[in-house]
Design an enzyme around this catalytic site. Structure first.
Site, short mmCIF file in Angstrom:
data_model
loop_
_atom_site.label_atom_id
_atom_site.label_comp_id
_atom_site.label_asym_id
_atom_site.label_seq_id
_atom_site.Cartn_x
_atom_site.Cartn_y
_atom_site.Cartn_z
N HIS A 1 0.95 -1.09 -0.03
CA HIS A 1 -0.16 -0.03 0.04
C HIS A 1 0.74 1.19 -0.16
O HIS A 1 0.34 2.39 -0.28
CB HIS A 1 -1.11 -0.13 1.32
N ASP B 1 3.34 9.48 -1.02
CA ASP B 1 2.23 8.56 -0.49
C ASP B 1 1.91 7.46 -1.50
O ASP B 1 2.02 7.76 -2.64
CB ASP B 1 0.94 9.59 -0.54
P1 ADQ Z 1 -3.16 6.13 4.68
O1 ADQ Z 1 -1.76 6.64 4.68
O2 ADQ Z 1 -3.88 5.95 5.76
O3 ADQ Z 1 -3.13 4.83 3.78
P2 ADQ Z 1 -5.07 7.61 2.64
O4 ADQ Z 1 -5.03 6.86 1.50
O5 ADQ Z 1 -5.16 9.01 2.72
O6 ADQ Z 1 -3.76 7.19 3.75
O7 ADQ Z 1 -6.55 7.16 3.71
C1 ADQ Z 1 -6.53 7.86 4.68
C2 ADQ Z 1 -8.06 7.40 5.15
O8 ADQ Z 1 -8.38 7.78 6.56
C3 ADQ Z 1 -9.08 8.03 4.36
O9 ADQ Z 1 -10.00 6.90 4.02
C4 ADQ Z 1 -9.75 9.17 4.91
O10 ADQ Z 1 -11.14 9.30 4.77
C5 ADQ Z 1 -9.51 8.62 6.53
N1 ADQ Z 1 -9.32 9.91 7.39
C6 ADQ Z 1 -8.20 10.57 7.36
N2 ADQ Z 1 -8.65 11.78 8.19
C7 ADQ Z 1 -9.53 11.24 9.00
C8 ADQ Z 1 -10.30 11.82 9.89
N3 ADQ Z 1 -9.82 13.26 10.60
N4 ADQ Z 1 -11.40 11.33 10.46
C9 ADQ Z 1 -11.66 10.23 9.90
N5 ADQ Z 1 -11.19 9.51 8.80
C10 ADQ Z 1 -10.25 10.10 8.44
C11 ADQ Z 1 -2.25 3.91 3.28
C12 ADQ Z 1 -1.19 4.48 2.56
C13 ADQ Z 1 -1.92 5.22 1.37
C14 ADQ Z 1 -2.83 4.46 0.62
C15 ADQ Z 1 -3.78 3.62 1.43
C16 ADQ Z 1 -4.46 2.48 0.71
O11 ADQ Z 1 -0.36 5.27 3.02
O12 ADQ Z 1 -0.97 5.86 0.39
O13 ADQ Z 1 -3.64 5.24 -0.13
O14 ADQ Z 1 -3.03 2.95 2.47
O15 ADQ Z 1 -3.85 1.89 0.01
#
Ligand code: ADQ
Length: 518
Positions: free
Chosen positions: A174, A386
Site C-alpha cells: 500500500h 504517498d
Molecule cells: P493512509 O496513509 O492512511 O493509507 P489515505 O489513503 O489517505 O492514507 O487514507 C486515509 C483514510 O483515513 C481515508 O479513507 C480518510 O477518509 C480517513 N481519514 C483521514 N483523516 C480522517 C479523520 N480526521 N477522520 C476520519 N477519517 C479520516 C495507506 C497508504 C496510502 C494508501 C492507502 C490505501 O499510506 O498511500 O492510499 O493505504 O492503499
C-alpha cells in the site's frame, strides 16, 4: 466492473493484513467490536465471506478471553471467519512500532532522516512474520488463494515456503516502493527484496513503484531475468516466475457519491458553510503523519496569504488530522510542530471574525467527513510521498455538483491517475503551492466543473471493486500460465517466447502492448 465472477468462484480467499478489518474499543469499561471502515474492507469482506474464506490479522489489542469471545460472536453474527494473531507488548514495540514504522515506513516514503535501523526490531519483525505464517498454515485448505497486504508482512511468503506451503501467494504494497539508492541503505535489503520474490504476484500502487522494485531486484541480483510489459513485468528467479504489477487502489465511488447527497450530510455541509460565512473553504484531511506534508502545506498557505492579500478574510483552511501512531516520538513531534504553526499563522493573520486555519485533531464520523468534503471548494493534499492518497479520490467522489478544485502533490500515487483534472504541485515548492492556492481560489466555475468532471469520471470508472477484480484476475491468470508451463511439453520453451506471446495477447486485448526493458 465485475463483482459477479468472484462470487461465483468458490475458491476460498485468505486475506492477511497486520490489522483485522474490525475495530475493538473500550466503552464504559466494556470492549466493543465494530466492522472496520475503508474501501479495502468494503471490497474484500464480501469476497472473503462469499468464498467462506478467512481474514487473518492482529486485533490491535491483547487477545484476552474477552476479546476472543467478541471475535467468535462477531464471526457467528456476520458469517465471517476472522482469525486473530496475538502479539505480545514486546512484539508490538519491535515489529509494529519499531521495524515496520520506524524503518520500512520512512524508508519507503523516501525519508531516510526518519529511519531507525535496529537489529532487535529486525529480529522481532522476522519472528512475527513467522507467527503470521504459522497462523496461515493452521487456516489454509487446498486450493485457497492467499493474499497478503502491506509492508508489515513482507517475509510471510518466505516462511510459508519454508513450511512447504505451495499455494499461490499474492502481495500488495500500500506504500510506495523506493528507488535502489535509498533501499540499499537498509541493512536487510536483500532479505526484504528476496522476501518479495517469494510471492507469485507482487502488486504495487504505481508504475514508478513497480519500476523501482524491478530495478532494485536487478541491481541486487544481476542473475535475474526481468521483462517489462505494458501492464506488468515478469521476473524470472531460478525456476520460478514472479509477476509484478501496478494496481492503483481506489475507493467505493458510489458510497461517497451517494452518501454525500443524503439529507444529514447536506445539513452538515450547510452548517459548515454558514459558520464560515460563505468564504472559500479549503480542506486538508490526513492521518497525522510526517509523510503527509502538513507543515509544508501550512507554510505554502502562509505564503499565499502574504503574496495575495485578497485571500485574507476570504478563505479558510480546514485541516482534519486523525491521531496516528502516537506512541512514536516522530509523531508526537509532528503534532507539536503543527499546533505551534497553527498558533503562529493564526496569530499573524487573524482578524476579528476570521481565522485562517481551523485545525481539528481527531477522527470524525463518516457523516461529518462527507459534510466537510461537500462544504469545501478546494481539496489541498500535499503529501511528500504517498502510496496512493485515498482522500484525494474521496474528495472528488463527494463533490457531486462538480464545483470543486483538487490541488494534489505530484508525489502522491494518485497523481498518476488524477493529474489530468487536478492542479499539480511539488509540496517542497512553497511558491508554486501558494500560486496553486490562489489559482484554485480564482478559478471560474466553468473550469472547475470541467476539471472535476474529468476527476470524478476517472474515480468512478476505476473504483475499488474494479481494483479487486483486476488484482485477483491477474493472480489467477498468472497461476494458470504457471501451471500450463509446468505441464506443457514446451516447458523448456525460453521465457522470451512466452513474453512475446503475452505481448500479442496484450495488444489483442487493447492493452497497448508496448514494452520496455526495466
Ligand atoms: P493512509 O496513509 O492512511 O493509507 P489515505 O489513503 O489517505 O492514507 O487514507 C486515509 C483514510 O483515513 C481515508 O479513507 C480518510 O477518509 C480517513 N481519514 C483521514 N483523516 C480522517 C479523520 N480526521 N477522520 C476520519 N477519517 C479520516 C495507506 C497508504 C496510502 C494508501 C492507502 C490505501 O499510506 O498511500 O492510499 O493505504 O492503499
Amino acid at each position: 466492473m465485475n463483482k459477479i465472477t468472484w462470487r461465483r468462484s468458490k475458491r476460498r480467499l485468505l486475506v492477511v493484513s497486520n490489522r483485522l478489518p474490525v475495530s475493538i474499543k473500550s466503552s464504559e469499561g466494556r470492549r466493543e467490536i465494530r466492522p472496520g471502515a475503508g474501501g479495502l474492507v468494503t471490497a474484500l469482506a464480501p469476497i472473503v465471506r462469499n468464498t467462506r474464506g478467512v481474514w487473518i490479522g492482529w486485533p490491535g489489542c491483547e487477545l484476552t478471553p474477552e476479546v476472543l469471545e467478541l471475535i467468535r460472536n462477531y464471526n457467528i453474527e456476520k458469517s465471517f471467519d476472522l482469525q486473530a494473531v496475538n502479539l505480545t507488548e514486546e512484539e508490538v514495540q519491535n515489529y509494529y512500532l519499531g521495524f515496520s514504522n520506524e524503518a520500512l515506513w520512512p524508508l519507503f516514503h523516501d525519508l531516510l532522516g526518519q529511519c531507525m535501523f535496529e537489529g532487535v526490531h529486525w529480529e522481532v519483525y522476522k519472528n512475527v512474520n513467522r507467527k503470521f505464517a504459522e497462523k496461515i498454515v493452521e487456516a489454509v485448505q487446498p486450493g485457497d488463494l492467499i493474499w497478503i497486504h502491506d509492508y508489515h508482512l513482507i517475509l510471510v511468503a518466505h516462511y510459508l515456503r519454508q513450511m512447504n506451503v505451495d499455494h499461490p501467494l499474492a502481495f500488495f504494497l500500500h506504500t510506495p516502493f523506493p528507488g535502489y539508492d535509498l533501499l540499499r541503505r537498509l541493512p536487510w535489503k536483500d532479505r526484504i527484496l528476496g522476501g518479495l520474490l517469494d510471492f507469485d504476484l507482487v502488486g504495487f500502487q504505481t508504475l514508478r513503484d513497480r519500476r523501482n522494485f524491478c530495478r532494485s531486484a536487478k541491481e541486487l541480483m544481476p542473475e535475474l531475468y526481468i521483462k517489462a510489459f505494458y501492464r506488468h513485468s515478469i521476473v524470472r528467479h531460478g525456476r520460478r516466475e514472479i509477476k509484478v504489477g501496478n494496481f492503483p487502489i481506489s475507493i467505493d465511488f458510489s458510497e461517497f457519491n451517494d452518501g454525500a447527497q443524503i439529507e444529514e450530510v447536506e445539513r452538515e455541509a450547510s452548517f459548515l458553510r454558514n459558520k464560515c460565512q460563505s468564504r472559500s473553504l479549503m480542506l486538508g484531511v490526513d492521518r497525522l503523519d510526517y509523510t503527509k506534508g502538513i507543515p509544508e502545506r501550512f507554510l505554502a498557505y502562509e505564503r499565499a496569504l502574504e503574496k495575495y492579500p485578497e485571500l485574507r478574510g476570504n478563505i479558510c483552511l480546514l485541516q482534519l488530522a486523525v491521531p496516528s501512531r502516537s506512541h512514536l516520538s516522530a509523531y508526537q513531534d509532528i503534532r507539536e510542530t503543527l499546533e505551534w504553526m497553527v498558533g503562529r499563522i493564526n496569530g499573524r493573520f487573524s482578524e476579528f471574525g476570521w481565522q485562517p486555519i481551523q485545525y481539528i485533531y481527531r477522527s470524525v464520523s463518516r457523516t461529518e467527513l462527507l459534510g466537510f468534503y461537500r462544504a469545501c471548494d478546494i481539496g489541498l493534499l500535499t503529501p511528500l510521498r504517498d502510496g496512493m492518497n485515498l482522500v484525494a479520490k474521496e474528495f472528488c467522489a463527494s463533490t457531486v455538483d462538480n464545483n470543486g478544485v483538487l490541488i494534489l502533490s505530484e508525489f502522491a500515487g494518485a497523481s498518476e491517475q488524477l493529474a489530468k483534472g487536478a492542479i499539480m504541485v511539488n509540496p517542497y515548492n512553497r511558491e508554486e503551492t501558494a500560486d496553486a492556492i490562489y489559482r484554485a481560489y480564482k478559478m471560474e466555475l466553468e473550469e472547475r466543473e470541467r476539471m472535476m468532471t474529468v476527476l470524478r469520471s476517472e474515480v468512478k470508472r476505476n473504483d475499488i471493486f474494479r481494483w479487486v477484480e483486476w488484482f485477483l484476475s491477474s493472480f489467477r491468470e498468472h497461476e494458470r500460465e504457471e501451471a500450463a508451463s509446468e505441464i506443457h511439453p514446451n516447458n523448456s520453451k525460453p521465457v522470451n517466447d512466452r513474453v512475446e506471446s503475452s505481448i500479442m495477447e496484450s495488444i489483442k486485448s487493447g492493452g497497448g502492448g508496448s514494452y520496455t526493458d526495466d
